[in-house]
Motif scaffolding. Structure first.
Motif, short mmCIF file in Angstrom:
data_model
loop_
_atom_site.label_atom_id
_atom_site.label_comp_id
_atom_site.label_asym_id
_atom_site.label_seq_id
_atom_site.Cartn_x
_atom_site.Cartn_y
_atom_site.Cartn_z
N PRO A 229 9.27 -1.41 -11.17
CA PRO A 229 10.32 -1.80 -10.54
C PRO A 229 11.66 -1.84 -11.35
CG PRO A 229 8.65 -3.47 -10.68
CD PRO A 229 8.18 -2.41 -11.43
N GLU A 230 12.92 -1.79 -10.81
CA GLU A 230 14.08 -1.73 -11.45
C GLU A 230 14.43 -3.28 -12.19
OE1 GLU A 230 16.31 0.98 -11.61
OE2 GLU A 230 14.37 1.82 -11.15
N GLY A 231 15.32 -3.19 -13.24
CA GLY A 231 16.02 -4.43 -13.49
C GLY A 231 15.14 -5.18 -14.34
N GLY A 232 13.72 -4.18 -14.94
CA GLY A 232 13.06 -4.91 -16.21
C GLY A 232 12.03 -5.71 -15.62
N LEU A 233 11.78 -6.12 -14.31
CA LEU A 233 10.61 -6.82 -13.88
C LEU A 233 9.24 -6.17 -14.12
CD1 LEU A 233 11.87 -8.54 -10.58
CD2 LEU A 233 11.41 -9.72 -12.63
N GLY A 234 8.27 -7.00 -14.24
CA GLY A 234 7.02 -6.37 -14.50
C GLY A 234 6.40 -6.17 -13.24
N ARG A 235 5.32 -5.33 -12.91
CA ARG A 235 4.90 -5.02 -11.50
C ARG A 235 4.50 -6.35 -10.77
NH1 ARG A 235 2.74 -0.57 -8.71
NH2 ARG A 235 2.45 -1.30 -6.67
N ALA B 1 0.73 -1.25 0.07
CA ALA B 1 -0.19 -0.06 -0.04
C ALA B 1 0.85 1.40 -0.06
CB ALA B 1 -0.86 -0.09 1.16
N THR B 2 2.14 1.22 0.27
CA THR B 2 3.01 2.32 0.39
C THR B 2 3.63 2.48 -1.08
OG1 THR B 2 4.86 0.81 0.63
CG2 THR B 2 3.70 1.90 2.71
N TYR B 3 3.20 1.98 -2.12
CA TYR B 3 3.95 2.03 -3.33
C TYR B 3 2.67 2.54 -4.21
CZ TYR B 3 7.82 -0.77 -2.22
OH TYR B 3 8.87 -1.39 -1.70
N SER B 4 3.19 3.36 -5.16
CA SER B 4 2.12 4.12 -6.13
C SER B 4 1.85 3.19 -7.19
CB SER B 4 2.92 5.33 -6.74
OG SER B 4 2.26 5.68 -7.72
N PRO B 5 0.54 3.31 -7.75
CA PRO B 5 0.27 2.52 -8.74
C PRO B 5 1.10 2.57 -10.14
CG PRO B 5 -1.62 3.45 -7.83
CD PRO B 5 -0.61 3.97 -7.24
N SER B 6 1.67 3.58 -10.22
CA SER B 6 2.89 4.00 -11.24
C SER B 6 4.08 3.53 -11.03
CB SER B 6 2.72 5.34 -11.63
OG SER B 6 3.06 6.09 -10.51
N GLN C 197 3.58 12.56 -4.84
CA GLN C 197 2.53 13.32 -3.87
C GLN C 197 1.24 12.54 -4.41
OE1 GLN C 197 2.34 17.44 -3.67
NE2 GLN C 197 1.28 17.23 -1.69
N ALA C 198 0.47 12.13 -3.38
CA ALA C 198 -0.88 11.30 -3.74
C ALA C 198 -1.77 12.10 -2.52
CB ALA C 198 -0.74 9.86 -3.53
N GLY C 199 -2.45 13.05 -3.12
CA GLY C 199 -3.07 13.92 -2.10
C GLY C 199 -2.46 14.68 -0.99
N SER C 200 -2.78 14.13 0.22
CA SER C 200 -2.09 14.86 1.37
C SER C 200 -0.90 13.97 1.66
CB SER C 200 -3.16 14.83 2.56
OG SER C 200 -3.50 13.84 2.88
N SER C 201 -0.75 12.54 1.13
CA SER C 201 0.29 11.86 1.51
C SER C 201 1.36 11.75 0.31
CB SER C 201 -0.09 10.52 1.99
OG SER C 201 0.74 9.60 2.39
N TRP C 202 2.32 10.60 0.50
CA TRP C 202 3.18 10.34 -0.66
C TRP C 202 3.06 8.94 -0.78
CZ3 TRP C 202 6.07 14.15 -2.92
CH2 TRP C 202 5.95 15.52 -2.46
N LEU C 203 3.60 8.46 -1.90
CA LEU C 203 3.55 7.02 -2.55
C LEU C 203 4.95 6.72 -3.02
CD1 LEU C 203 -0.04 6.23 -3.54
CD2 LEU C 203 1.09 5.45 -1.38
N ILE C 204 5.33 5.56 -3.07
CA ILE C 204 6.62 5.21 -3.69
C ILE C 204 6.71 5.21 -4.88
CG2 ILE C 204 8.91 3.53 -3.55
CD1 ILE C 204 7.81 3.13 -0.55
N ALA C 205 7.34 5.63 -5.85
CA ALA C 205 7.19 5.68 -7.30
C ALA C 205 8.40 5.04 -7.85
CB ALA C 205 7.09 6.96 -7.95
N ARG C 206 9.67 4.94 -7.18
CA ARG C 206 10.65 4.27 -7.61
C ARG C 206 11.74 4.11 -6.44
NH1 ARG C 206 15.97 6.35 -10.18
NH2 ARG C 206 16.72 4.69 -11.41
N GLU C 207 12.47 2.67 -6.62
CA GLU C 207 13.31 2.39 -5.55
C GLU C 207 14.26 1.61 -6.08
OE1 GLU C 207 12.57 -0.97 -1.90
OE2 GLU C 207 10.99 -0.88 -3.53
N TYR C 208 15.72 1.96 -5.45
CA TYR C 208 16.82 1.46 -6.06
C TYR C 208 17.85 1.53 -4.76
CZ TYR C 208 18.02 6.34 -7.22
OH TYR C 208 18.09 7.72 -7.06
#
Length: 326
Positions: free
Chosen positions: A248-254, A240-245, A313-324
């Motif tokens: 993932p790194e490395g070419g993996l699908g969601r 739930a902390t990850y954005s719908p957009s 930013q997602a409304g008043s909160s934030w979601l993870i869009a990228r991770e490395y």
């Protein structure tokens, strides 16, 4: 148990670093021999196992240039400038490709970014001079098209032509593509076991806008929730902390990435994750990055790595869009 796990992690890191160095060296030799397809295959195999290997990514960009796959090379070097903004060489090579496309403004911006990180980078200074000459030639040509009798403009065009060395003002001398930066200048995907990664260089004076205290507090709460969900193995809260957009790194699908994460997180008997010493950077009005030291301890493994999360930013909160990790 933790001590044994840490020792194993260090040995694994050392082995991975040695393998990475060998793969890059072999690919570099193949590139020098003109065996471009074989070099690309070697690098693709290396990046499949270590997608953040900066040297392999840089060398892959050079191979793509030699293969005349300019669009892919542009993306490769652009991604490197994003992930390793302290390195001047990717900026320089990105500028070369922009110049070859006739986009001298982008080339200029890339070279100025290279010099902001490395003011004594002679190649970038020379290339920037060529770019300014090309921009001047284009401006003089436009002036001449509006006033063909202007002898002063013709004289300036002739001077630009002499600087270009070809008697032509339409195209500047092509800047030289940099060779791969020395190993010490490029952060490896996994640091050697015997070294401690150096802190990233301080941001230049003209850095992006700072993150205000309220935003930092909001993002910190999201990072803490992410670490807590991972630690408690609460997969629903974790995802739930990850954005719908999120991609993932490395070419993996969601879907494949989620399946992989579920398997790895569920397999451990116990997990403890901490995000230590976060550093915030504003990327855009609705996007920022947080770099921190990630401490991970499970019943069978432990390590410490530098992690970066980019949040949207997602409304008043934030979601993870990228991770490395670096």
């Amino acid at each position: 148990m933790i001590g044994r796990g840490l020792t194993a992690a260090l040995l694994l890191a050392a082995a991975q670093t040695a393998v990475a160095a060998t793969a890059v060296e072999e690919a570099s030799t193949l590139l020098q021999q003109g065996q471009l397809d074989q070099a690309l295959k070697k690098l693709d195999a290396q990046l499949k196992s270590q997608p953040q290997d900066a040297q392999a990514r840089f060398l892959r960009g050079l191979v793509l240039v030699r293969l005349n796959r300019s669009a892919e090379a542009v993306k490769m070097f652009a991604d490197l400038t994003r992930d390793y903004p302290q390195l001047p060489e990717p900026y320089n090579n990105l500028a070369v490709l922009y110049a070859q496309q006739g986009d001298y403004e982008k080339a200029r911006d890339a070279l100025e970014a290279a010099l902001a990180t490395h003011p004594s980078y002679a190649t970038a200074h020379e290339n920037l001079g060529d770019i300014y000459a090309a921009l001047a030639g284009a401006a003089y040509n436009r002036a001449l098209s509006l006033d063909g009798a202007n002898q002063g403009v013709r004289s300036k065009l002739a001077l630009i032509g002499q600087l270009d060395g070809q008697g032509s003002t339409s195209v500047a001398t092509a800047p030289t593509i940099s060779t791969p930066p020395p190993a010490a200048a490029v952060p490896a995907s996994v640091p050697p076991a015997s070294t401690v990664p150096a802190p990233p260089p301080s941001a230049p004076a003209a850095a992006a806008p700072t993150v205000d205290a309220a935003t930092a507090a909001s993002v910190t709460s999201v990072i803490n929730a992410w670490a807590a969900a991972w630690s408690s193995q609460d997969l629903n809260a974790y995802f739930a902390t990850y954005s719908p957009s999120f991609v993932p790194e490395g070419g993996l699908g969601r879907s494949a990435w989620e399946a992989q994460r579920r398997d790895r997180i569920s397999r451990a008997k116990s997990i403890q994750v901490k995000a230590l010493n976060p550093v915030f950077s504003r990327l855009a009005a609705d996007r920022l990055s947080v770099s921190f030291n990630q401490s991970y301890v499970s019943d069978s493994f432990s390590d410490s790595t530098q992690k970066t999360l980019e949040l949207q930013q997602a409304g008043s909160s934030w979601l993870i869009a990228r991770e490395y990790s670096r």
